[in-house]
Design an enzyme around this catalytic site. Structure first.
Site, PDB file in Angstrom:
ATOM      1  N   ASP A  71       0.878  -1.167   0.000  1.00 23.82           N
ATOM      2  CA  ASP A  71       0.000   0.000   0.000  1.00 23.82           C
ATOM      3  C   ASP A  71       0.930   1.237   0.000  1.00 23.82           C
ATOM      4  O   ASP A  71       2.132   1.100   0.242  1.00 23.82           O
ATOM      5  CB  ASP A  71      -0.868  -0.055   1.263  1.00 23.82           C
ATOM      6  CG  ASP A  71      -1.617   1.222   1.540  1.00 23.82           C
ATOM      7  OD1 ASP A  71      -2.494   1.558   0.739  1.00 23.82           O
ATOM      8  OD2 ASP A  71      -1.311   1.888   2.551  1.00 23.82           O
ATOM      9  N   ASP A 114       0.003   5.266   0.920  1.00 20.54           N
ATOM     10  CA  ASP A 114      -0.179   6.246   1.996  1.00 20.54           C
ATOM     11  C   ASP A 114      -0.245   5.557   3.361  1.00 20.54           C
ATOM     12  O   ASP A 114      -1.061   4.653   3.570  1.00 20.54           O
ATOM     13  CB  ASP A 114      -1.480   7.034   1.793  1.00 20.54           C
ATOM     14  CG  ASP A 114      -1.415   7.993   0.613  1.00 20.54           C
ATOM     15  OD1 ASP A 114      -0.361   8.611   0.419  1.00 20.54           O
ATOM     16  OD2 ASP A 114      -2.423   8.119  -0.108  1.00 20.54           O
ATOM     17  N   ASP A 164      -1.773  -0.574   5.955  1.00 19.58           N
ATOM     18  CA  ASP A 164      -1.832   0.126   7.240  1.00 19.58           C
ATOM     19  C   ASP A 164      -3.242   0.366   7.744  1.00 19.58           C
ATOM     20  O   ASP A 164      -3.410   1.012   8.771  1.00 19.58           O
ATOM     21  CB  ASP A 164      -1.133   1.487   7.123  1.00 19.58           C
ATOM     22  CG  ASP A 164      -1.974   2.485   6.331  1.00 19.58           C
ATOM     23  OD1 ASP A 164      -2.408   2.143   5.215  1.00 19.58           O
ATOM     24  OD2 ASP A 164      -2.207   3.591   6.841  1.00 19.58           O
TER      25      ASP A 164
HETATM   26  O1  LIG Z   1      -5.760   7.861  -0.995  1.00 18.23           O
HETATM   27  C1  LIG Z   1      -6.148   7.099  -0.077  1.00 18.23           C
HETATM   28  O2  LIG Z   1      -7.288   7.114   0.379  1.00 18.23           O
HETATM   29  C2  LIG Z   1      -5.206   6.141   0.575  1.00 18.23           C
HETATM   30  O3  LIG Z   1      -4.213   5.599  -0.165  1.00 18.23           O
HETATM   31  P1  LIG Z   1      -3.616   4.182   0.258  1.00 18.23           P
HETATM   32  O4  LIG Z   1      -4.539   3.155  -0.336  1.00 18.23           O
HETATM   33  O5  LIG Z   1      -2.235   4.218  -0.346  1.00 18.23           O
HETATM   34  O6  LIG Z   1      -3.561   4.101   1.753  1.00 18.23           O
HETATM   35 MG   LIG Z   2      -2.752   3.279   3.416  1.00 17.27          MG
END
Ligand SMILES: O=C(O)COP(=O)(O)O
Ligand SMILES: [Mg+2]
Length: 235
Positions: free
Chosen positions: A24, A26, A186
């Protein structure tokens, strides 16, 4: 990243023939909360609304840009008509793509983790709900583009996580199978995605998302990317 320790005796439930690791973005590889808060707060300011701030924004991230904006407006007490929401969303994406604060940084140990896994011959992928264009911009800015053999961002497939399609698409493009792949995420969204797609998950409780996850819910006793490297890459 977290002060959580693995529950005593928690064993790693890893595929014995691990072939692929999908990350993943963020809150997992990249500490991007300040940048996301900055984009949201700029949009809110254009509507004369007070800023959400970094801590509140962290709780709204994980389900894509549309839900991030929806949650940001909701916590400011604003209800827009569907047409006005679309206009606000278009502007939000414009800010997100063109007026980024460029403040996101890799978490400690991220590059070493990717390098170590690659050295072990494991193929690497990325599956994020972050919209596809800013995802690619961010990967380029962090000099990570070449690390991943497959990247799927928001809008690259017909569904967002927690639907299994984006993650299954990455696994397929890597030439791997769900049973021999690990997802590293996360958030509760990532946990649900991995379960639906049939992948083992390493859940790093770094704190993004509406309902924080705990290490006890992870298949691997790794609270940080450094722990993950120690588990997966022999010294
Ligand atoms: O943009 C988002 O809502 C989160 O991004 P992610 O899936 O990398 O945690
Ligand atoms: Mg994430």
């Amino acid at each position: 990243m977290t002060d959580q320790a693995a529950p005593a005796g928690q064993a790693a439930k890893l595929p014995s023939n691990l072939a692929a690791v999908v990350f993943d973005l963020d809150g997992t590889l990249v500490d991007s909360a300040a940048e996301l808060a900055d984009a949201l707060d700029r949009l809110l300011a254009e509507y004369d609304l007070p800023p959400a701030g970094v801590e509140a924004t962290k709780r709204m991230v994980g389900d894509g840009a549309r839900l991030l904006l929806g949650r940001g407006l909701q916590q400011a007490g604003v209800v827009l008509t569907p047409a006005d929401f679309e206009a606000a969303f278009a502007r939000f994406i414009d800010i997100y793509e063109n007026e980024l604060s460029n403040s996101s940084t890799l978490y400690p140990g991220a590059r070493a983790c990717l390098d170590g896994l690659a050295r072990r011959g494991i193929t690497l992928g990325l599956c994020t709900n972050k919209p596809a264009r800013p995802t690619r911009q961010l990967l380029a800015r962090l000099d990570l583009t070449d690390r991943f053999s497959a990247v799927v961002g928001g809008g690259d497939t017909a569904e967002l996580k927690p639907h299994p399609l984006p993650l299954l698409t990455v696994v397929e493009r890597l030439g791997a199978r769900p049973e021999t792949s690990l997802y590293v995420g996360d958030s509760r969204t990532d946990l649900e995605t991995a379960r639906a797609a049939g992948l083992t998950i390493a859940l790093l409780p770094s704190g993004y998302g509406m309902q924080p996850v705990t290490l006890a819910e992870s298949d691997l006793p790794a609270a940080t990317l450094e722990d993950l490297t120690a588990l997966l890459v022999p010294a």
